[in-house]
Design a protein around this motif. Structure first.
Motif, mmCIF file in Angstrom:
data_model
loop_
_atom_site.group_PDB
_atom_site.id
_atom_site.type_symbol
_atom_site.label_atom_id
_atom_site.label_comp_id
_atom_site.label_asym_id
_atom_site.label_seq_id
_atom_site.Cartn_x
_atom_site.Cartn_y
_atom_site.Cartn_z
ATOM 1 N N LYS A 539 0.881 -0.925 -0.166
ATOM 2 C CA LYS A 539 -0.287 0.218 0.020
ATOM 3 C C LYS A 539 0.395 1.428 -0.373
ATOM 4 N N SER A 540 2.234 1.206 0.637
ATOM 5 C CA SER A 540 2.802 2.300 0.359
ATOM 6 C C SER A 540 4.215 2.494 0.569
ATOM 7 N N PRO A 541 4.430 1.616 -1.002
ATOM 8 C CA PRO A 541 5.703 1.318 -0.849
ATOM 9 C C PRO A 541 6.634 2.769 -0.778
ATOM 10 N N GLU A 542 6.781 4.080 -0.404
ATOM 11 C CA GLU A 542 7.366 4.515 -0.433
ATOM 12 C C GLU A 542 8.179 5.073 0.940
ATOM 13 N N LEU A 543 7.337 3.800 1.990
ATOM 14 C CA LEU A 543 7.946 4.693 3.345
ATOM 15 C C LEU A 543 9.510 3.299 3.494
ATOM 16 N N PHE A 544 9.441 2.090 2.781
ATOM 17 C CA PHE A 544 10.172 1.458 2.201
ATOM 18 C C PHE A 544 11.278 1.932 1.172
ATOM 19 N N MET A 545 11.865 3.738 0.824
ATOM 20 C CA MET A 545 12.775 4.415 0.559
ATOM 21 C C MET A 545 12.886 4.673 1.212
ATOM 22 N N ASP A 546 12.589 5.172 2.414
ATOM 23 C CA ASP A 546 13.118 5.678 3.252
ATOM 24 C C ASP A 546 14.401 5.989 4.461
ATOM 25 N N GLU A 547 15.249 6.536 3.883
ATOM 26 C CA GLU A 547 16.711 6.405 4.103
ATOM 27 C C GLU A 547 16.834 5.823 5.587
ATOM 28 N N SER A 548 16.416 7.237 6.796
ATOM 29 C CA SER A 548 16.060 7.548 8.075
ATOM 30 C C SER A 548 14.804 6.486 8.388
ATOM 31 N N LEU A 549 14.301 5.746 7.963
ATOM 32 C CA LEU A 549 13.508 4.691 8.365
ATOM 33 C C LEU A 549 14.996 3.506 8.039
ATOM 34 N N PHE A 550 15.347 3.503 7.275
ATOM 35 C CA PHE A 550 16.256 2.029 7.443
ATOM 36 C C PHE A 550 17.132 3.033 8.459
ATOM 37 N N HIS A 551 17.988 3.375 8.438
ATOM 38 C CA HIS A 551 18.813 3.276 9.547
ATOM 39 C C HIS A 551 18.153 2.636 11.024
ATOM 40 N N CYS A 552 17.428 3.282 11.219
ATOM 41 C CA CYS A 552 16.468 2.831 12.979
ATOM 42 C C CYS A 552 16.183 1.327 12.372
ATOM 43 N N VAL A 553 15.687 0.596 11.249
ATOM 44 C CA VAL A 553 15.899 -0.696 11.014
ATOM 45 C C VAL A 553 17.138 -1.088 11.688
ATOM 46 N N VAL A 554 18.446 -0.720 10.875
ATOM 47 C CA VAL A 554 20.118 -1.500 11.279
ATOM 48 C C VAL A 554 20.328 -1.594 12.189
ATOM 49 N N MET A 555 19.423 -0.362 12.799
ATOM 50 C CA MET A 555 20.401 -0.528 14.693
ATOM 51 C C MET A 555 19.736 -1.447 15.308
ATOM 52 N N MET A 556 17.771 -2.401 14.236
ATOM 53 C CA MET A 556 17.333 -3.363 15.204
ATOM 54 C C MET A 556 18.046 -4.382 14.983
ATOM 55 N N LEU A 557 18.099 -4.471 13.612
ATOM 56 C CA LEU A 557 19.114 -5.812 13.480
ATOM 57 C C LEU A 557 19.976 -6.189 14.357
#
Length: 612
Positions: A539-557
């Protein structure tokens, strides 16, 4: 000639006698007589859509059976069908053409009909690329000004899309269900030693005496209707076998059977005079599968706006009267599995540059486009996205899979570097793709001799895509990783995660995605988080093109405990972001805040979590 004139009258747009036509189609030889061929073309013109689709599928069977005259008359019928006003008929004809055009003689026959390029393009670039292996095909599409545009499209995004396609196919085939797993489908047993073409030739199975019986009962179990359905074998759009039964009316024609909401529909299967269950096993009593009004709640809309109810391997199809919402039973389908199951053999998809490299004129076009220079640059450049690197490796491998294409690759002096990647790369996806590329290069005799100099052994058979180092440890050895402790026990780490979230000021939608990803670390919350994430990515593929969100996900991983399969899935959600050149823009921001390790590059993140 008199009998054929009578048979011609059987076809009608309403399809009332189509089941008879389908039986007759399987009885002709089609080797030399013109009457059966003319009858088939006439039935396509005057018959129903179902009959037309059945005939197109029968042409596929004729090709698989080795009909020597296929290219002389069957291609005419298929070309006519791609101009049909009905989209389903057009796509069916293209689907058959995609299979039969693996044969060079058939491709030449198709090009001789000068089909409209816009119709063939419905089959996609991968389909049209097959014709470029022929000089006639290259000239045809060059005159249509298609090749130059296709090269431009592939340089921009086609090569990357090819990688996504083939890696998805490899992942699917390597994660198939256990071959011993039992489905709810009807099972046809054949000897293990039967060749693959026997499994593909449905003409053999169409002679089996299966019959579907149906009965309609009232709520008080009084029989309202009982009959034997007209039963025949057919394939669906994905080439799965189906046993189909249709209701024959009092006038001898096929017509839907009207039913009341209180009626109970039951069907069973017979093999000749013997009753069998839904798996095809003999039983002493009739094995009934029931469907009633309550099942309508779980029904789904199928093709032609029909209502489909699934019941343990059996599908009931109903027409819906829009005026009074009444139902009419149109057909019953049994899904069929051929036993014993075998591993599905998948061929490598056609590659545009690989097909161009098979003709001298195509080689000239590759040289003019400077494509090899771009591929080599992507492979050599450390900062290039991994997806582009893999795309370059596949392209180089396909170009080098022909003798004249190999000469072009040798000028770039790229093969030693590909061998080095296959033996030493820390990124396992690059190592695996390099192996596939070398396998493609080993298809030719020149490629085998070249790789042997680097102590890589190829299969002795020409065309085989198998190549491994003589010292097998070179490919399978992975450098050990030093364990530096568990950072999740460090309270300072959790503080940095909060700092990172505050630094980026994530929106509510992004915070929700972050929470869902965190829930994947727990097997209890994972069940609800996974479908929500899939829904969000669609529904919202643009969310997964966001660098800031990905950086937070990297910290989670880094700080959460995720299973390997879950980690791969999370990285897959951001695959397009990782492949985008703009990804590095905001990465420095996280490093400057000392929240993400400065030594941990985006490439290393990808290497750790997305290895194939």
């Amino acid at each position: 000639s008199d009998i054929f004139s009578q048979l011609a009258k059987l076809a009608a747009p309403q399809g009332i006698c189509e089941y008879i036509c389908m039986i007759i189609i399987n009885c002709f030889a089609y080797r030399s007589d013109d009457e059966p061929r003319n009858l088939m073309q006439l039935w396509i013109q005057k018959g129903s859509k179902d009959l037309t689709l059945y005939i197109n599928e029968h042409l596929r069977i004729l090709y698989r059976s080795g009909l020597t005259t296929f290219s002389s008359w069957c291609i005419d019928i298929l070309v006519t069908q791609i101009y049909s006003m009905d989209p389903q008929t057009t796509l069916k004809a293209l689907n058959v053409l995609k299979e039969v055009c693996e044969n060079d003689e058939v491709m030449c026959a198709l090009l001789g009909k000068w089909p409209q390029i816009d119709k063939l393009q419905l089959g996609g670039d991968l389909f049209l690329a097959r014709f470029l292996r022929l000089e006639k095909g290259v000239k045809f599409f060059s005159e249509m000004s298609w090749i130059e545009g296709a090269i431009t499209r592939w340089m921009k995004k086609g090569n990357v899309e090819y990688v996504e396609l083939i890696e998805k196919s490899i992942f699917t085939e390597l994660n198939i269900k256990d071959l011993t797993t039992k489905d709810d489908n009807l099972q046809l047993h054949i000897p293990i030693g039967c060749p693959l073409d026997v499994r593909n030739d449905t003409k053999i199975f169409r002679r089996l005496p299966f019959v579907i019986l149906v009965k309609i009962e009232t709520a008080f179990r009084d029989t309202y209707h009982a009959s034997m359905l007209q039963t025949y074998l057919q394939t669906d759009e994905t080439l799965n076998l189906l046993l189909i039964g249709k209701v024959i009316g009092k006038n001898g024609y096929i017509e839907p059977l009207k039913i009341d909401n209180a009626h109970i529909i039951s069907c069973c299967l017979r093999f000749g005079s013997k009753s069998v269950d839904n798996y095809g096993r003999p039983v002493t009593e009739e094995y009934w599968t029931r469907c009633d009004y309550n099942d309508r709640k779980s029904a789904q809309r199928g093709a032609d706006d029909l209502l489909c109810v699934e019941k343990t391997g059996v599908s009931f199809y109903f027409q819906v009267n829009k005026d009074n919402d009444m139902l009419a039973l149109k057909s019953i389908h049994y899904k069929i599995d051929i036993i014993p199951k075998t591993l599905i053999e998948k061929s490598i998809p056609t590659h545009l540059f690989g097909e161009l490299a098979k003709t001298p004129f195509g080689i000239e076009l590759i040289e003019k486009s400077s494509a090899i220079k771009a591929f080599v640059q992507d492979i050599f450049t450390p900062e290039a996205p991994l997806l582009n690197k893999r795309a370059g490796l596949w392209a180089i491998g396909h170009i080098g899979s022909s003798e004249i294409g190999l000469e072009l690759i040798l000028k770039a002096d790229i093969i030693p570097f590909i061998i080095s990647l296959a033996e030493n790369s820390e990124c396992l996806s690059l190592r695996g793709t390099s192996l596939y590329a070398l396998g493609l290069i080993s298809k030719t005799l020149g490629g085998k001799r070249l790789l042997l100099k680097y102590k890589w052994q190829s299969h002795s058979q020409l065309g085989a895509i198998v190549c491994l180092p003589q010292d097998i440890k070179k490919f399978f050895t992975i450098a050990p990783i030093e364990y530096k402790g568990d950072c999740t026990r460090n309270a300072e780490s959790w503080k940095k995660i909060e700092e990172l979230k505050n630094a980026y000021s994530l929106s509510e939608d992004k915070l929700k995605v972050l929470k869902l990803i965190g829930n994947l670390s727990n097997h209890v919350t994972q069940k609800t988080a996974l479908p929500e994430l899939k829904k969000a990515s669609t529904k919202s593929p643009e969310l997964f093109m966001d660098e800031s969100l990905f950086h937070c996900v990297v910290m989670m991983l880094t700080h959460y405990n995720f299973k390997l399969q879950v980690r791969r899935y999370i990285i897959t959600l951001f695959e397009r972001l990782l492949s985008a050149p703009t990804f590095l823009v905001n990465y420095g921001k996280a490093v400057s805040l000392q929240i993400l390790p400065s030594k941990q590059t985006p490439a290393s993140l990808h290497q750790k979590h997305f290895t194939v």
